[in-house]
Design a protein around this motif. Structure first.
Motif, PDB file in Angstrom:
ATOM      1  N   ASN B  31       0.812  -1.216   0.000  1.00 50.55           N
ATOM      2  CA  ASN B  31       0.000   0.000   0.000  1.00 50.55           C
ATOM      3  C   ASN B  31       0.840   1.258   0.000  1.00 50.55           C
ATOM      4  OD1 ASN B  31      -2.896   0.010  -0.088  1.00 50.55           O
ATOM      5  ND2 ASN B  31      -2.797  -1.461   1.570  1.00 50.55           N
ATOM      6  N   ILE B  32       1.994   1.186   0.617  1.00 46.65           N
ATOM      7  CA  ILE B  32       2.848   2.373   0.681  1.00 46.65           C
ATOM      8  C   ILE B  32       3.175   2.859  -0.719  1.00 46.65           C
ATOM      9  CG2 ILE B  32       5.153   3.201   1.337  1.00 46.65           C
ATOM     10  CD1 ILE B  32       4.946   1.544   3.834  1.00 46.65           C
ATOM     11  N   PRO B  35      -0.634   4.539  -5.552  1.00 53.41           N
ATOM     12  CA  PRO B  35      -0.881   5.984  -5.668  1.00 53.41           C
ATOM     13  C   PRO B  35      -1.826   6.483  -4.570  1.00 53.41           C
ATOM     14  CG  PRO B  35      -1.960   4.765  -7.426  1.00 53.41           C
ATOM     15  CD  PRO B  35      -1.095   3.784  -6.705  1.00 53.41           C
ATOM     16  N   ARG B  36      -1.663   7.757  -4.233  1.00 54.28           N
ATOM     17  CA  ARG B  36      -2.488   8.350  -3.167  1.00 54.28           C
ATOM     18  C   ARG B  36      -3.895   8.601  -3.684  1.00 54.28           C
ATOM     19  NH1 ARG B  36       0.549   6.341  -0.924  1.00 54.28           N
ATOM     20  NH2 ARG B  36       2.739   6.850  -0.790  1.00 54.28           N
ATOM     21  N   VAL B  37      -4.863   8.480  -2.794  1.00 54.71           N
ATOM     22  CA  VAL B  37      -6.245   8.747  -3.209  1.00 54.71           C
ATOM     23  C   VAL B  37      -6.728  10.120  -2.750  1.00 54.71           C
ATOM     24  CG1 VAL B  37      -6.893   6.328  -3.256  1.00 54.71           C
ATOM     25  CG2 VAL B  37      -7.158   7.629  -1.140  1.00 54.71           C
ATOM     26  N   THR B  38      -5.924  10.793  -1.945  1.00 56.22           N
ATOM     27  CA  THR B  38      -6.351  12.097  -1.421  1.00 56.22           C
ATOM     28  C   THR B  38      -6.471  13.116  -2.546  1.00 56.22           C
ATOM     29  OG1 THR B  38      -5.087  11.572   0.531  1.00 56.22           O
ATOM     30  CG2 THR B  38      -5.835  13.829   0.326  1.00 56.22           C
TER      31      THR B  38
ATOM     32  N   TYR C  61       0.799   6.977   4.194  1.00 60.79           N
ATOM     33  CA  TYR C  61       1.100   6.258   2.955  1.00 60.79           C
ATOM     34  C   TYR C  61       0.416   4.906   2.942  1.00 60.79           C
ATOM     35  CZ  TYR C  61       4.641   9.771   1.968  1.00 60.79           C
ATOM     36  OH  TYR C  61       5.261  10.947   1.708  1.00 60.79           O
ATOM     37  N   GLY C  64      -3.056   5.346   1.977  1.00 60.13           N
ATOM     38  CA  GLY C  64      -3.312   6.000   0.692  1.00 60.13           C
ATOM     39  C   GLY C  64      -3.466   7.503   0.799  1.00 60.13           C
TER      40      GLY C  64
END
Lengths: 555, 179, 383
Positions: B31-32, B35-38, C61, C64
């Motif tokens: 998960n690190i 890609p970010r979902v924010t 992280y 997410g």
């Protein structure tokens, strides 16, 4: 004849209904709805809208012998009319059969509505009638829902001003002729009429017929659609926002039953309420605007002592101190409710005061505007404030002040200066003015107590027929005002030493019923009012003339 | 009646718990690098879906006519009582005098509005429309009570295909009448 | 750096009493020791501070998100590249949080017993700082070729001292819980003490197997420096894997980290033993927790992960002199960072145990295993 009953079979059930009724009223009396536009219970039947079509049948008779025919199972044979008939134009008869809910009748209504809507502009969003429009309601309940009409609609005159107070829109008209009939039958002078023919028929006004009748606005209430709307109410507020309060018109002693339509403390309009014993379904045009009196800027908003504003409770206590000095005269008025008059009589007894009243008399139009322009003069007689019809001015009070018999005047509503008191007399006495509005004496009065208007309190009035009728609080009173009952009962409880704390109008009536014989039944007053025994006042010379539902000779 | 839930009998490695921990660690580790979902809002504009219900606005038609006829149905239907309409009459010298009615004042209290869209649904003229503005802010409460001018400025023009009132007028002129 | 090392080298004989020395040398020696101690404390505190940022970033992280990346200190943020780097990595957030802890009003609740209430945060942090002085961060060689630890205090029983003093940190939690005079802190303190007592045993037994082995190769088997030096070839986690596993599990429990953070356990105890604390006093607990993590990591690395040696069977040669020392120091720091990452990683992966599970795990599983492990190595040693 009136109490005679006939049996009528409506939609398969037998009902006992009054003989002589028309089928439409008979159906309504047993709770069967028959839609109608042109029928009006207080006007002649025109039968022009065809909305009330029903199927009617009568028991069949043998042509030769005249005997009733029976079916094999013993029930009477019915001979149905081949085509539907209008319910409003048909009188009931014994064993008549009426069908109002068949598919056939439904299709009749659908078709009638479709025709009525052909040239109707469907501008409900801008129509003031929306929300209380019969066409709107019936189109929703009985209509087809969709239009098949693709041709152009007829164009008729819109925005025609009638008599300065009605906006006429012929395009919305469904030609029910209620307005025509009202003017002919009630006012006695034609104002409206149909012109042109067929689908081009339109409602028009007689040229140069500026009708100055004081009853013309009743056609607005009567109009089932938005063809006739009131200029004063035009685009002010949609009807569904308005709260309806049953009340009584305070314009004159006729005691017209009205509805007060208000929203958020503002009165938008006043319309008549049906009372077959008083005003049928009508009211005066002038009575519709009496709430403007209290919207005026000269509403008294705060208690004052020597012209400087002060706390209401403090002013009331100062008032009490002055009353305790004695030599008091009380000026009452006939706009006060019976309950207030009753308390005022006790107050006068408690402080040994004499009560002065004056009459407000105008022209009597023989209908619903009576000569006595106060709503409750009869109440003053009943509660013992008066024993003869009062004079037109306060000369008597002036003389009493001059003679030094009166040192304090507790004045309710009346304008002493306009009615006979001179400046030096006003100066000679302590004036305590209690009322909703400022007037000529309030500015110089020793103490001013702001009271509530008749739209802001509960109570009852006795009209010219000695009928006691309730009026209800329509709008919230402004802060820092006293209800008359509260103020009077405060003074009374202090002067009498009795515990009589802020009673409701009902409480006071219960008290009254114990001490006044004529009022013994008048604790809970029905919506249509309650006639009181007036035999003891037969000798009083009241100024009213014979009018609707009223005759002098009776008294 | 008690419901007996059949539990799976755990094997030795499962009872040891360590393999589960390691697989869990593996999942979080993956998960690190995902890609970010924010959505970084003030920097990135959100993509609003079709039919988004933002602030209610008043719109004009393509001729620039104010569409609202102040029927007050929106005021009636508004569940939070945010709308206040003061009806008024269109002055006789206006080219739209035949429509007769227009709002003298139209106020929406954006502090009360809950963006339910019932006003838009109730409007017979499609004059009040919830558009995409979701950032409603002001320095005072009074500033957040939008008046007619502000609502029309926010609303802009909404092209009208039906042109109901134009047809009424054309029809009247065709018939030789006039409004 | 090299100057300091050389100065220390010249003064070392003074401590050992092998050479005459003047009072001036003595004074210099003390000053140097203080400097060394401060340096050790600074290293540990830096780790504590940075791990707060790391915690927030890593957790973001894993979930997410971006984590703190908005806080900007006006002038510094305007510096090109650096400003943006600090901002995006939440380092300015760290400063802002620290300032907040310092500058917020420091309330003292009316219902607490004040002395213990005030002493608790100090008690929580100070054992860690003391232990930091005992940790060898590297190795250096004097002119005679003898190896010396890069530690403020090199004592023979440093392992014992670290375990003993480090465990005192729980007194902070107990004092906080008792003095707060409030239900949840009290329960948190009870849990903390029970848990620390239990896992301390496992931890010591696991370390004992290493000491047992060291007894056969060294004169001072309880010295951390000796243990570290013994791992130039194979590391102890290879020869004693079970002990390493037991030690790290116990370490998680010791440091009150998830999945064993019974003392805090915010879902059932609000915030555990420091519920009643705020501002700077809370900040001390907070830093203490992360200091504990950093110290625990260092201890584990020394015991099982080859201390400053880069890889098993590879070490920086003595012949490189101070370069080897520096490389070893850096390696050690990198290893601590990795361990801290591991702590955070586990925290955001595993859910919290139930309290009874925590105790059952310790007494019914880890303790017997640790004993068996010890007995096993005793048998091997005997043979």
């Amino acid at each position: 004849m009136e109490n005679e009953k006939v049996t009528v079979n409506i939609n398969g059930c037998n009902y006992e209904v009054g003989a002589g009724l028309n089928v439409l009223e008979a159906c309504r009396s047993v709770g069967v709805e028959v839609p109608f536009f042109c029928y009006h219970p207080k006007l002649k039947v025109a039968g022009s809208c065809r909305m009330c079509l029903v199927t009617i049948g009568t028991p069949a008779r043998d042509r030769a012998t005249g005997e009733l025919l029976k079916k094999e199972d013993g029930s009477p044979e019915i001979s149905w009319m081949p085509k539907p008939a209008i319910a409003c134009g048909t009188k009931v008869s014994q064993n008549m059969h009426v069908v109002t809910d068949s598919e056939f009748i439904k299709s009749c209504r659908e078709s009638v509505l479709e025709f009525l809507l052909l040239n109707h502009p469907l501008d409900c969003p801008i129509c003031d009638k929306a929300g209380e429009c019969k066409l709107q309601e019936y189109a929703n309940t009985f209509g087809r829902g969709e239009s098949r009409y693709i041709e152009n609609k007829n164009v008729k005159p819109k925005k025609v001003m009638v008599a300065g107070k009605i906006m006429m829109d012929s395009q919305r008209c469904i030609e029910c002729s209620r307005c025509i009939r009202f003017c002919r039958e009630f006012i006695g002078r034609s104002t409206f009429s149909f012109t042109k023919r067929g689908s081009k028929t339109e409602i028009s006004v007689y040229p140069n017929s500026d009708n100055d009748s004081n009853y013309l606005l009743n056609v607005v209430d009567g109009c089932p659609v938005g063809a006739l709307t009131e200029k004063a109410f035009r685009f002010k507020m949609r009807t569904w926002f308005l709260k309806v309060t049953d009340s009584i018109c305070g314009e004159s002693s006729a005691g017209i039953n009205v509805r007060v339509w208000s929203r958020n403390g503002k009165i938008y309009r006043i319309t008549p309420r049906r009372n077959d014993a008083v005003n049928d379904m009508w009211m005066t045009d002038s009575g519709r605007y009496i709430h403007y009196r209290f919207e005026a800027k000269n509403r008294m908003s705060v208690a004052r002592i020597d012209s400087s504003p002060c706390d209401l409770g403090y002013a009331a206590e100062r008032c009490l101190e002055i009353l305790k000095l004695g030599k008091v005269a009380i000026v009452a008025n006939a706009w006060q409710s019976v309950e207030e008059m009753f308390l005022m009589k006790r107050l006068a007894d408690a402080c040994g005061a004499k009560i002065y009243m004056i009459s407000h008399v105008g022209a009597d139009d023989g209908k619903l505007l009576s000569a006595d322009r106060t709503p409750n003069m009869r109440g003053a007689f009943l509660t013992g404030l008066l024993d003869s019809y009062p004079p037109k001015d306060f000369k008597g009070l002036g003389a009493a002040i001059d003679a030094g018999e009166v040192g304090t005047v507790l004045c309710f509503r009346e304008d002493l200066k306009d009615f006979g008191l001179e400046q030096k007399q006003l100066k000679a006495a302590n004036i305590i003015y209690c009322g909703a509005l400022e007037n000529n004496i309030s500015a110089s009065a020793k103490i001013c107590i702001p009271l509530r208007t008749e739209f802001e309190k509960n109570g009852s009035w006795v009209n010219r027929q000695f009928r006691i009728q309730k009026f209800n609080m329509a709008v919230q009173a402004p802060e820092n005002t006293f209800a008359d009952i509260d103020f009077l009962s405060f003074l009374l409880s202090e002067l009498e030493g009795s515990h009589f704390d802020a009673p409701s109008a009902e409480d006071v009536r219960a008290e009254m019923a114990k001490s006044i014989v004529a009022m013994k039944d008048a604790v809970h007053i029905p919506a249509s009012g309650l006639p009181l025994d007036s035999s003891q006042f037969a000798s009083v010379d009241f100024p009213e003339e014979d009018a609707m539902h009223y005759s002098r000779q009776k008294k | 009646m008690a419901i007996v839930v059949e539990r799976k009998k755990l094997g030795f490695f499962e009872r040891l718990y360590l393999p589960q921990i390691i697989s869990g660690l593996w999942i979080t580790l993956k998960n690190i690098f995902r890609p970010r979902v924010t959505l970084e809002y003030p920097d990135q504009a959100p993509v609003l879906p079709v039919g988004y219900r933002g602030a209610p606005t008043l719109v004009k038609d393509s001729e620039g006519r104010e569409k609202c006829v102040s029927c007050q149905l929106c005021e009636f239907v508004c569940p939070s009582k945010a709308i206040t309409v003061t009806p008024g009459e269109i002055p006789a010298d206006s080219q739209y005098a035949f429509i007769e009615k227009a709002p003298a004042e139209f106020k929406i209290d954006m502090l009360r509005c809950i963006y339910c869209g019932l006003c838009e649904e109730a409007c017979p003229e499609r004059a009040i429309v919830l558009q995409n503005n979701f950032s409603i802010n002001g320095a005072s409460r009074a500033e957040l009570i939008y008046n007619k001018t502000k609502l029309y400025a926010e609303g802009g023009v909404l092209p009208d295909k039906i042109m109901k009132w134009k047809r009424v007028k054309d029809n009247a002129e065709l018939e030789g009448g006039s409004h | 750096m090299s100057y300091l090392i050389n100065q220390t080298a010249t003064c070392m004989p003074a401590l050992l009493g092998t050479a005459d020395c003047s009072y001036a040398d003595m004074a210099l020696f003390i000053v140097l020791k203080v400097v060394f101690a401060l340096a050790a404390i600074i290293v540990i505190m830096c780790f504590a501070a940075l791990s707060v940022v790391a915690e927030r970033k890593v957790c973001a992280y894993i979930q997410g998100r971006y984590g703190p990346n908005r806080t900007a200190i006006p002038i510094i943020a305007a510096i090109p590249l650096v400003g943006n780097f600090l901002k995006k990595n939440g380092l300015m957030q760290l400063v802002a949080d620290g300032l907040k802890f310092l500058l917020k009003e420091d309330p003292l609740p009316a219902h607490v017993s004040k002395l213990w209430y005030l002493a608790a945060p100090i008690m929580s942090l100070s054992p860690i700082l003391i232990c930091a002085c005992l940790i060898p961060f590297g190795v250096w060689w004097d002119s005679g070729g003898a190896a010396h630890p890069l530690a403020a205090a090199n004592i023979d029983v440093s392992l014992l001292a670290v375990l003993a003093i480090g465990a005192l940190g729980v007194y902070g939690a107990i004092m906080a819980g008792w003095s707060s005079n409030s239900k949840f802190p009290y329960m948190g303190a009870i849990r903390a003490s029970a848990q620390v007592i239990s896992y301390e045993l496992t931890m010591a037994l696991a370390a004992m197997s290493v000491v047992l082995y060291m007894g056969s190769v060294s004169d001072s088997p309880l010295s951390l420096f000796e243990i570290a030096s013994a791992q130039e070839q194979s590391w102890f986690f290879m020869t004693q894997p079970l002990a390493a596993l037991l030690f790290i599990v116990a370490l998680f429990a010791e440091t009150n980290r998830l999945p064993f953070d019974m003392a805090e356990s915010e879902t059932d105890l609000v915030s555990g033993f420091h519920t009643e604390y705020g501002s700077f006093k809370f900040g001390l607990f907070f830093v203490g927790e992360y200091g504990h993590v950093a110290l625990g990591s260092a201890l584990f690395i020394i015991l099982f992960l080859g201390a400053w040696n880069p890889l098993p069977y590879i070490s920086y040669p003595e012949s490189w002199g101070w370069i080897s020392t520096l490389l070893g120091f850096i390696t050690f720091l990198v290893k601590i960072s990795a361990m801290i990452f591991f702590f955070i990683w586990v925290r955001w992966t595993l859910p919290r145990f139930r309290y009874d599970q925590v105790m059952a795990l310790c007494w019914k599983c880890l303790m017997p295993l640790a004993l068996a492990n010890l007995v096993f190595y005793m048998a091997i040693a005997a043979i």
